[in-house]
Design a protein around this motif. Sequence first.
Motif, PDB file in Angstrom:
ATOM      1  N   TRP A 173      -4.648  14.568  -6.960  1.00 20.13           N
ATOM      2  CA  TRP A 173      -4.587  15.551  -5.877  1.00 20.13           C
ATOM      3  C   TRP A 173      -5.238  16.868  -6.249  1.00 20.13           C
ATOM      4  CZ3 TRP A 173      -3.907  14.688  -0.923  1.00 20.13           C
ATOM      5  CH2 TRP A 173      -3.360  13.452  -0.560  1.00 20.13           C
ATOM      6  N   ILE A 178       0.828  -1.207   0.000  1.00 18.64           N
ATOM      7  CA  ILE A 178       0.000   0.000   0.000  1.00 18.64           C
ATOM      8  C   ILE A 178       0.863   1.260   0.000  1.00 18.64           C
ATOM      9  CG2 ILE A 178      -1.616   1.354   1.408  1.00 18.64           C
ATOM     10  CD1 ILE A 178      -2.848  -1.320   2.283  1.00 18.64           C
ATOM     11  N   TYR A 179       1.929   1.231   0.814  1.00 17.78           N
ATOM     12  CA  TYR A 179       2.752   2.446   0.909  1.00 17.78           C
ATOM     13  C   TYR A 179       3.525   2.717  -0.380  1.00 17.78           C
ATOM     14  CZ  TYR A 179       1.859   1.911   5.890  1.00 17.78           C
ATOM     15  OH  TYR A 179       1.264   1.773   7.092  1.00 17.78           O
ATOM     16  N   TYR A 215       2.750   1.648  -3.652  1.00 17.56           N
ATOM     17  CA  TYR A 215       2.162   1.656  -4.992  1.00 17.56           C
ATOM     18  C   TYR A 215       2.131   3.022  -5.679  1.00 17.56           C
ATOM     19  CZ  TYR A 215      -2.375   3.783  -4.022  1.00 17.56           C
ATOM     20  OH  TYR A 215      -3.354   4.682  -3.713  1.00 17.56           O
ATOM     21  N   PRO A 216       2.026   4.165  -4.927  1.00 20.65           N
ATOM     22  CA  PRO A 216       2.003   5.437  -5.650  1.00 20.65           C
ATOM     23  C   PRO A 216       3.238   5.639  -6.535  1.00 20.65           C
ATOM     24  CG  PRO A 216       1.332   5.780  -3.385  1.00 20.65           C
ATOM     25  CD  PRO A 216       1.849   4.376  -3.469  1.00 20.65           C
ATOM     26  N   TRP A 246       3.237  12.148  -1.147  1.00 17.24           N
ATOM     27  CA  TRP A 246       2.373  10.969  -1.305  1.00 17.24           C
ATOM     28  C   TRP A 246       2.973   9.991  -2.318  1.00 17.24           C
ATOM     29  CZ3 TRP A 246      -0.575   9.114  -5.531  1.00 17.24           C
ATOM     30  CH2 TRP A 246      -1.544   8.158  -5.210  1.00 17.24           C
ATOM     31  N   TYR A 272      -4.126   7.181   4.215  1.00 23.91           N
ATOM     32  CA  TYR A 272      -3.582   8.329   3.475  1.00 23.91           C
ATOM     33  C   TYR A 272      -3.112   7.912   2.072  1.00 23.91           C
ATOM     34  CZ  TYR A 272       0.107  11.725   2.183  1.00 23.91           C
ATOM     35  OH  TYR A 272       0.917  12.601   1.522  1.00 23.91           O
ATOM     36  N   PHE A 273      -2.506   6.739   1.994  1.00 22.54           N
ATOM     37  CA  PHE A 273      -2.003   6.314   0.682  1.00 22.54           C
ATOM     38  C   PHE A 273      -3.108   5.743  -0.207  1.00 22.54           C
ATOM     39  CE2 PHE A 273       2.089   6.366   2.966  1.00 22.54           C
ATOM     40  CZ  PHE A 273       2.794   7.161   2.080  1.00 22.54           C
ATOM     41  N   LEU A 274      -4.120   5.171   0.411  1.00 21.25           N
ATOM     42  CA  LEU A 274      -5.175   4.544  -0.396  1.00 21.25           C
ATOM     43  C   LEU A 274      -6.277   5.505  -0.799  1.00 21.25           C
ATOM     44  CD1 LEU A 274      -5.643   1.042   1.268  1.00 21.25           C
ATOM     45  CD2 LEU A 274      -4.819   1.527  -1.040  1.00 21.25           C
ATOM     46  N   LEU A 275      -6.536   6.482   0.096  1.00 21.64           N
ATOM     47  CA  LEU A 275      -7.702   7.349  -0.087  1.00 21.64           C
ATOM     48  C   LEU A 275      -7.777   7.981  -1.488  1.00 21.64           C
ATOM     49  CD1 LEU A 275     -10.188   8.334   1.512  1.00 21.64           C
ATOM     50  CD2 LEU A 275      -8.887  10.420   1.986  1.00 21.64           C
ATOM     51  N   MET A 309      -8.704  16.068  -5.277  1.00 18.86           N
ATOM     52  CA  MET A 309      -8.882  16.019  -3.823  1.00 18.86           C
ATOM     53  C   MET A 309      -8.869  17.426  -3.220  1.00 18.86           C
ATOM     54  SD  MET A 309      -8.674  12.688  -2.676  1.00 18.86           S
ATOM     55  CE  MET A 309      -7.918  12.783  -1.069  1.00 18.86           C
TER      56      MET A 309
END
Lengths: 292, 290, 371
Positions: A125, A109-110, A112-113, A168, B28-31, A128
Amino acid sequence: MMKSKLKYLENSIPKFVVTPTFLIMIIFVYGFIMWNFVLSLTNSKLLPMYNFVGFKQYIELFGSSKWWLALENLFIFSSLFIASCIAIGLLLAIFIDQKIRFEGVFRTIYLYPMALSFIATGTIWQWMLNPGLGLQKFVVEMGFKNFTFDWLVDTKMAIYTIVIAAVWQSTGFVMILLLAGLRGINGEVINAAKIDGASMPKIYWKIIIPQLRPVFFSSIIILLHIAIKTFDLVVVMTKGGPGYSTILPSIFMYQYSFSRNKLAYGASSAMIMLLFVMIFVVPYLYNELRKR
Amino acid sequence: MDVIIKEKNSNKISRILIYLVLSIFAIYFLLPVFVMIITSLKDINEIKNGNILSMPQHFTIQPWIDAWQNARIGASAHGIKPYFINSIMITVPAVLISSIIGSFNGYVFAKWKFKGSDLFFAFLLFGCFIPFQVILLPMSQTLGKLGLSQSVFGLIFVHIVYGISFTSLFFRNFYVSIPTELINAAKIDGAGFFRIFFKILLPVSLPIFMVCIIWQMTQIWNDFLFGVTFSDVSTQPVTVALNNLVNSTSSVKRYNIDMAAALIAVAPTLIAYIVSGKYFVKGLMAGAVK
Amino acid sequence: MKSLSIKNLHKKYDQTEVLRGIDISLESGEFLVLVGPSGCGKSTLLSCIAGLEEITSGSIKLGEKDITHASPKDRELAMVFQSYALYPNMTVRQNIEFGLKISKYSKEEIENRIQSAASMLQIKELLNRKPAQLSGGQRQRIAIARSISREPSIYLFDEPLSNLDAELRVRMRAEIKKLHKKVKKTIVYVTHDQIEAMTLADKIAIMHNGTIQQFDTPINVYNNPCNLFTAGFIGSPSMNFIDVKIQKNGNKYFINLKNEIQEDNFLYLDASYEYLEKYLNKEVIAGIRPEHMQNGFRSLEISHELQDLKANISFSEYTGADAFLFLKLNDTDVIARVSSDDLKADGENIALKVWTKKILFFDKKTENRIR
């Protein structure tokens, strides 16, 4: 005689194999850097012309308040970006290293960005942070009538939205580097410290984190390099605006070179960008290669 | 006894704290991507009236269809599809060619050092770090002269040229870890430069090829700077198209289509990451000049 | 089967000279061991012989053929490496075949050679396995089989046993020795293990700082070391080196080894030591092997060559058959290797016998043997 000639050819194969790369580097990296430097000494507008004007472009560059703003933004952006990535990355790496369950899931999860382009990251973003429809609206509708979060369109705050998006995207990378560093530390040292009666926070602060110095160093160099190159993220999120409030050297260079017909001026700003990178990277590379 | 219980409790609390912090960051990373997905499945009225975190009421995949083939990008209204195809046309050859060249270079730098090869390698490595702005102007001149400006070939060429530094670095670091005795044994067996490469090294190189291909794929697929500088409407990669779509000023904003298009644009690299996360991570680490 | 002759070989990397003037002449069929501490240049020398390193100057001849600048594959040699260097992606059979195929032997010839090498090393049932599935000892056998199948004129071994555990090492050592007896080919073998060197070699070359200190048979290397380095290198525990003054009483030379409480131990030397005349009343280094200071020699024939030595035991190490006594003579720490039958406690005095005929002398300045 024949034989020695053959052997000479045989010995030259490795050199032949890397020759194309050598030529490519000479021409397209070092040659082009020189060419760009030459352009920066001319008065080229829309097309390259070789009417030399010395360092006029550089003088003009450093007399431009817009360039200074770009540098200031770069300074704000890169220092916040690097500091946040490292602080969050370190926190996550240490926590993940506590023999937790679902480690793989968290790591995935951390990280993948990192697979997403800056354009896509910026798109997300921008959405968002859109004051009309995004997070601000959400919070206001929850009942906080006076809540405002309109940094994206605030000239003073817009640069920080870029930081949020960039952090992010890149934190997972730093986390992985630091995690690898943590895993590489000799467990006996930690056991020895435990037997000496040190508490875990103390062990981390005094023994483990100092040993991660080379990893911090590599991370900083890489993040700095990303920061100086950052271009797409700003283009998609703010286009350098509102006004010029999020302009960065990369945006500055692109605008003057390709839309404002001040090619030589753009070239000079690119040279300054290269200079910044070299100041940090050359000593780093020298150090890395000498270790081998 | 007391002390042990106390310690156990504080241990439990700290475990909970750890999971709490990790989960908050996971959100935070998934949202953002979660928001992206649900937005792409709403119609535009729902977006305007609802909020970004509400689940779609009238579930629709029309935005995806529009993003793929109908959305107006620049002057044409064929969606993101043609640009997606452009990106494939650019990425596949550029990744393969730069990886192959890198494998040979890495082989030489690791196992066939010659006088000056280390210095050459250092200069090659520096190529990983130059800000590409510094070669943008000369390259656009050169591509123009070669008749390659605004062509897919031009972009492939640029990506190969500036990818070689990385691919060579990956392969060099991998081949350095293979014992030189193996090479020496093959030399005594009478094998030459190419036979050693193809028969001894290549069969064990699959992991590093994966790393290299995934890294290059991510870099090239996600590139924007070269794409926006060296392409025109017909050859633009998907990143440029996405930016044009998202930042178009002409028509009414349709956020659901923007989001669907963004998700389509990131799909290949995201899938590559999920399918072969191990190699992706290794690539990142190798890219960190180990 | 060919002889090997190396003349004045030099090897430089940039500024540093790692081999400085190596001369070796090896009869065909002889087993040469290159031995020395790490960094002495022995592995580099082997690489030079193999053609894996270009030499800076000098010449290498195999039989009548000058191979100084030949490429490795043209040198009619085979090499066994420390890490065995088996190609990991190939089966054992393919590993052995690889070089033979490159040399373009016929199918039958290749099969014959594989079979004979495999049976000689008893690895027939391993032929279809991959190296990763094999134990260290098995890999070693494959590596040797691969080199045998090439039927070379000369074999090179680069510390082939150093990755094996102690027991296996002793077994493989014996097998290599047997193999040499069978194939009767010239072998050059690098090791840092002096036991390996002594047991395997016909000739030993002791190397240090890029030069060959002594090139001789194992017996001579042990009994007649030519300088302080070789004397100290061969033998375990090492030879004791004690500063002494050459004195003369009548026509007999003697030395004095004072023990811990400054008691004199005069040791008289026989007529064969008359070369010490030049050193009369001068300080030299006496070399006495631990095994030549004992509490009782078994052989009665040499009893007239033994002299008494009174010493005080600082402490002792019991190793089973033997015990090592740590003593002090002329303010130098000295080890005596004695039978462990009647051990004395630490701190006690002991009366030892010294086999004086075995004492060697070295010049303090040149460190060369005096003879």
